[in-house]
Design a protein around this motif. Sequence first.
Motif, mmCIF file in Angstrom:
data_model
loop_
_atom_site.group_PDB
_atom_site.id
_atom_site.type_symbol
_atom_site.label_atom_id
_atom_site.label_comp_id
_atom_site.label_asym_id
_atom_site.label_seq_id
_atom_site.Cartn_x
_atom_site.Cartn_y
_atom_site.Cartn_z
ATOM 1 N N VAL A 156 0.929 -1.018 0.145
ATOM 2 C CA VAL A 156 0.010 0.125 0.049
ATOM 3 C C VAL A 156 0.806 1.426 0.077
ATOM 4 O O VAL A 156 0.502 2.192 -0.777
ATOM 5 N N PHE A 157 2.001 1.125 0.720
ATOM 6 C CA PHE A 157 2.830 2.421 0.959
ATOM 7 C C PHE A 157 3.521 2.694 -0.453
ATOM 8 O O PHE A 157 3.649 3.698 -1.052
ATOM 9 N N GLY A 158 4.071 1.598 -0.917
ATOM 10 C CA GLY A 158 4.546 1.585 -2.574
ATOM 11 C C GLY A 158 3.689 2.239 -3.509
ATOM 12 O O GLY A 158 4.033 2.929 -4.288
ATOM 13 N N ALA A 159 2.376 1.818 -3.405
ATOM 14 C CA ALA A 159 1.167 2.158 -4.413
ATOM 15 C C ALA A 159 1.034 3.776 -4.118
ATOM 16 O O ALA A 159 0.987 4.502 -5.290
ATOM 17 N N PHE A 160 1.003 4.187 -2.904
ATOM 18 C CA PHE A 160 0.544 5.448 -2.989
ATOM 19 C C PHE A 160 1.974 6.338 -3.099
ATOM 20 O O PHE A 160 1.719 7.419 -3.726
ATOM 21 N N ARG A 161 3.158 5.829 -2.819
ATOM 22 C CA ARG A 161 4.288 6.533 -3.458
ATOM 23 C C ARG A 161 4.264 6.703 -4.783
ATOM 24 O O ARG A 161 4.725 7.770 -5.529
ATOM 25 N N PHE A 162 4.084 5.590 -5.677
ATOM 26 C CA PHE A 162 4.125 5.589 -7.218
ATOM 27 C C PHE A 162 2.863 6.392 -7.469
ATOM 28 O O PHE A 162 3.009 7.058 -8.810
ATOM 29 N N ALA A 163 1.739 6.453 -7.024
ATOM 30 C CA ALA A 163 0.645 7.310 -7.456
ATOM 31 C C ALA A 163 1.240 8.648 -7.249
ATOM 32 O O ALA A 163 0.691 9.515 -8.010
ATOM 33 N N GLY A 164 1.752 9.231 -6.216
ATOM 34 C CA GLY A 164 2.335 10.596 -6.246
ATOM 35 C C GLY A 164 3.116 10.872 -7.041
ATOM 36 O O GLY A 164 3.188 12.202 -7.756
ATOM 37 N N ALA A 186 3.156 9.672 -9.995
ATOM 38 C CA ALA A 186 2.639 9.838 -11.453
ATOM 39 C C ALA A 186 1.647 11.097 -11.398
ATOM 40 O O ALA A 186 1.425 11.654 -12.572
ATOM 41 N N LEU A 187 1.222 11.547 -10.227
ATOM 42 C CA LEU A 187 0.513 12.811 -10.250
ATOM 43 C C LEU A 187 1.228 14.091 -10.152
ATOM 44 O O LEU A 187 0.928 15.141 -10.680
ATOM 45 N N SER A 188 2.328 13.908 -9.468
ATOM 46 C CA SER A 188 3.193 14.995 -9.538
ATOM 47 C C SER A 188 3.435 16.156 -10.702
ATOM 48 O O SER A 188 3.410 17.386 -10.497
ATOM 49 N N PRO A 189 3.668 15.501 -12.062
ATOM 50 C CA PRO A 189 3.747 16.384 -13.155
ATOM 51 C C PRO A 189 2.560 17.041 -13.398
ATOM 52 O O PRO A 189 2.743 18.162 -13.846
#
Length: 166
Positions: A101-109, A111-114
């Motif tokens: 779950v932590f990794g999923a949120f990290r990668f989602a962040g 992906a959204l940051s740009p």
Amino acid sequence: RDRMGLGPLERGVVLACFGAAGFVLGRPLGAAVQRIGRIPSVIIGAVFSAACVAPLGLSTSAWQLAGLWTLAGAGSVLLWTGLNTLALEAVPENRGGATSVFGAFRFAGSALSPHVFLPLYNDAPSHAFVACAVAACMIVPLAIAIRRFSAAPQPGSEADYVSGLL
């Protein structure tokens, strides 16, 4: 490229400095997390990274940019190691799930940051880097809240260290 006249190879080397810092400093900074504790590591890593990222948009030379980016990478190692440790300790009976779950949120962040920071960058690059630094600093009150709402601290624990930081 536009401001410093760097070619693709030079830009790649500058960008690789962040990861190189993590590669070189991963083990010693991981040991530092064990020594000073996860919450102080998160706080120090977030503030240090923010202090290095904020001036990136004002860099006037490739060396300055590479130096700040390398230091930001070192701070990031400390930050992410502390956060990973928190995730693992949050659910000791399901560490794999917590890490997932932590990794999923990290990668989602990531992906959204740009979508968040690119419009700022297109308007004024320095504003985007300051906004990234502010976002990193938002982790600090969350880390403190996590510590305050977790089990009661023991004397001489990292809570004493965090109180000293505040």
